[in-house]
Enzyme design. Structure first.
Site, PDB file in Angstrom:
ATOM      1  N   ASP A  54       1.378  -0.890   0.170  1.00 55.24           N
ATOM      2  CA  ASP A  54      -0.518   0.006   0.311  1.00 55.24           C
ATOM      3  C   ASP A  54       0.895   1.370   0.058  1.00 55.24           C
ATOM      4  OD1 ASP A  54      -1.464   2.144   0.591  1.00 55.24           O
ATOM      5  OD2 ASP A  54      -2.518   1.272   2.397  1.00 55.24           O
ATOM      6  N   VAL A  55       1.000   1.884  -1.291  1.00 59.82           N
ATOM      7  CA  VAL A  55       2.143   3.372  -1.448  1.00 59.82           C
ATOM      8  C   VAL A  55       1.754   4.103  -0.028  1.00 59.82           C
ATOM      9  CG1 VAL A  55       3.124   2.115  -3.058  1.00 59.82           C
ATOM     10  CG2 VAL A  55       0.853   4.150  -3.485  1.00 59.82           C
ATOM     11  N   SER A 106       0.946  12.908 -15.883  1.00 54.87           N
ATOM     12  CA  SER A 106      -0.149  12.769 -16.451  1.00 54.87           C
ATOM     13  C   SER A 106      -0.058  14.343 -17.582  1.00 54.87           C
ATOM     14  CB  SER A 106      -1.785  13.369 -16.082  1.00 54.87           C
ATOM     15  OG  SER A 106      -2.688  12.543 -16.908  1.00 54.87           O
ATOM     16  N   SER A 149      -2.962  15.640 -17.460  1.00 60.89           N
ATOM     17  CA  SER A 149      -3.272  16.543 -16.922  1.00 60.89           C
ATOM     18  C   SER A 149      -2.710  16.954 -15.643  1.00 60.89           C
ATOM     19  CB  SER A 149      -4.943  15.039 -16.445  1.00 60.89           C
ATOM     20  OG  SER A 149      -5.669  14.649 -17.162  1.00 60.89           O
ATOM     21  N   TYR A 175      -7.600  14.461  -9.185  1.00 62.80           N
ATOM     22  CA  TYR A 175      -6.674  14.638 -10.020  1.00 62.80           C
ATOM     23  C   TYR A 175      -5.520  15.145 -10.747  1.00 62.80           C
ATOM     24  CZ  TYR A 175      -4.776  10.836 -13.729  1.00 62.80           C
ATOM     25  OH  TYR A 175      -3.773  10.426 -14.268  1.00 62.80           O
ATOM     26  N   LYS A 211      -1.361  15.607 -10.080  1.00 65.21           N
ATOM     27  CA  LYS A 211      -0.753  15.041 -11.606  1.00 65.21           C
ATOM     28  C   LYS A 211       0.300  16.186 -11.235  1.00 65.21           C
ATOM     29  CE  LYS A 211      -0.924  10.905 -11.969  1.00 65.21           C
ATOM     30  NZ  LYS A 211       0.070   9.603 -12.055  1.00 65.21           N
ATOM     31  N   THR A 253      -5.787   1.727 -21.862  1.00 63.45           N
ATOM     32  CA  THR A 253      -5.538   0.734 -20.323  1.00 63.45           C
ATOM     33  C   THR A 253      -6.738   0.289 -20.322  1.00 63.45           C
ATOM     34  OG1 THR A 253      -5.530   2.000 -18.843  1.00 63.45           O
ATOM     35  CG2 THR A 253      -3.470   2.307 -19.648  1.00 63.45           C
TER      36      THR A 253
END
Length: 248
Positions: free
Chosen positions: A59-60, A138, A140, A151, A155, A186
């Site tokens: 779990d990062v 990203s 984004s 999000y 990023k 993906t």
């Protein structure tokens, strides 16, 4: 033989990178949250690449879990030459529609995760006066999207974190760069939107995971030895226009 650790290495861009590093003779540790999937992917890849591939559940966003990953990696392969921070999640919604829980969750994985993983492995790289870190950002993080404030913010943070890390650790022989994919084919990408997104690309298509992996691999090797602190877009040209409609 060099070793790379790839978070989010069992799917999408991370899996494409895992395969590319293995094909080029590297040892790879995949790290991801889903232990069952990680074990299955490891078994599949080990049939071709043998002991060069291993998996560790992590779990990062959890410091103790990341510490356990570090210990596993060092015991398994010793020196980690390259680190790829690919683990990430997406949260959608305009700012006033985004819950505090969702805001904190996406920052915990995308930003805190990149911080904790890097923090765990940087002392080893400092000791060996060598190493590369590639953070997956990203497109984004380079510009805004509709209804994706949280999000976008994570990023963008990763891109500027990359620059600061490159400045701090360059004198110690460590290079840090980010790779910013555009819309990528993906499992997370909504296939019904592929044609619409493709219209915004000069190449008239979205990006394949293998194309992002190629940039990640390049930034992890001596072929990019003079590059640090940079953000490398892999977008099929998605972000280069002004947004004005095609005239003719």
């Amino acid at each position: 033989m060099k070793t790379v650790l790839i978070t989010g290495g069992t799917a999408g861009i991370g899996l494409a990178a895992t395969k590319l590093f293995l094909q080029n003779g590297w040892q790879v540790i995949m790290a991801a949250r889903n232990a069952d999937k990680g074990t299955a992917v490891k078994t599949e890849l080990a049939a071709e690449f043998g002991a060069a591939i291993d998996f560790c559940q992590v779990d990062v966003s959890d410091e103790k879990s990341v510490a356990a990953l570090h210990d596993f990696a060092v015991e398994r392969f010793g020196t980690i030459d390259a680190l790829v921070n690919d683990a990430g999640i997406v949260v959608k919604g305009r700012l006033h529609e985004t819950s505090l829980d969702d805001w904190e969750r996406v920052f915990a994985v995308n930003v805190r995760g990149t911080f904790l993983i890097s923090k765990a492995f940087l002392p080893d790289m400092i000791a060996s006066h060598a190493g590369t870190i590639v953070n997956i950002a990203s497109v984004s993080g380079m510009a805004g999207d509709y209804a994706m404030t949280a999000y976008n913010a994570t990023k963008g943070a990763i891109i500027n974190m990359t620059r600061a890390m490159a400045m701090d650790y360059g004198p110690l022989g460590i290079r840090v760069n980010s790779v910013s994919p555009g819309p990528t084919n993906t499992a997370m990408f909504p296939q019904k939107m592929k044609e619409r997104f493709s219209q915004n690309s000069p190449l008239q298509r979205i990006v394949e995971p293998s194309e992002v992996a190629a940039a990640v691999y390049f930034m992890s090797t001596d072929a990019s030895s003079a590059i640090t602190g940079e953000n490398i877009p892999v977008t099929a040209g998605f972000e280069i226009g002004t947004g004005q409609p095609k005239q003719a």
